[in-house]
Design a protein around this motif. Sequence first.
Motif, short mmCIF file in Angstrom:
data_model
loop_
_atom_site.label_atom_id
_atom_site.label_comp_id
_atom_site.label_asym_id
_atom_site.label_seq_id
_atom_site.Cartn_x
_atom_site.Cartn_y
_atom_site.Cartn_z
N ARG A 242 0.82 -1.21 0.00
CA ARG A 242 0.00 0.00 0.00
C ARG A 242 0.86 1.26 0.00
O ARG A 242 0.57 2.22 -0.73
N TRP A 243 1.92 1.30 0.79
CA TRP A 243 2.76 2.50 0.87
C TRP A 243 3.30 2.87 -0.51
O TRP A 243 3.26 4.02 -0.90
N ARG B 168 2.11 1.95 -3.48
CA ARG B 168 0.99 2.35 -4.35
C ARG B 168 0.63 3.81 -4.10
O ARG B 168 0.41 4.57 -5.05
N GLU B 169 0.58 4.21 -2.84
CA GLU B 169 0.27 5.60 -2.53
C GLU B 169 1.39 6.52 -3.01
O GLU B 169 1.12 7.61 -3.52
N TRP B 170 2.64 6.10 -2.87
CA TRP B 170 3.79 6.90 -3.32
C TRP B 170 3.72 7.14 -4.83
O TRP B 170 3.97 8.23 -5.30
#
Length: 178
Positions: free
Chosen positions: A84-85, A87-89
């Motif tokens: 998730r980290w 993907r958000e980045w």
Amino acid sequence: MTLRRDVLAAIDADRGAFRSRFSALLDEHGLALASPPSHSDHPDDRSEREAVLVDRVRAFDDLPIGLTLTGPAYRDTPIVYVNRWFREWTGYALDDLRGRNPRLFQGPNPDPDARADFREALSTWSAVTVELRNRRRDGTPFANRVSLRPLSGDAGTITHWIAAQEPEPIDRSEDGSE
């Protein structure tokens, strides 16, 4: 050891050793992540091995490094899961990434030496760490230190690859994009 190497080693741990490696990693690096997930439901087309690997990578969803799990090189290393980290980045949804090759992160004018190192690692089933210039979905450039490691199945053959990415923003004036 670096956090990146510790995470890769935990994901690649023997059956039964993941939970203890996960806990040790959290203690050693002073991290507060959720406990590792129990085995989750998975699509019928996902192998048991792949489901275990996805669950392990998901345990690190909020770790401030990127993790990308891909399938085997002979199938053009399709993305199976991205934490998730990362993907958000990068600005990508998981559905936009699944099944695609990680080259989609590649910026213009890729470093030919880094690409050659990646190709060699994939063809010799070996680990490699390279510095790349990548781009987010919106085109914003970032520097990316990527460590790629093959993951073996029970029979000893490479079934998947795991990559740990440590991205950093690039000032557009440094990238020549002004």
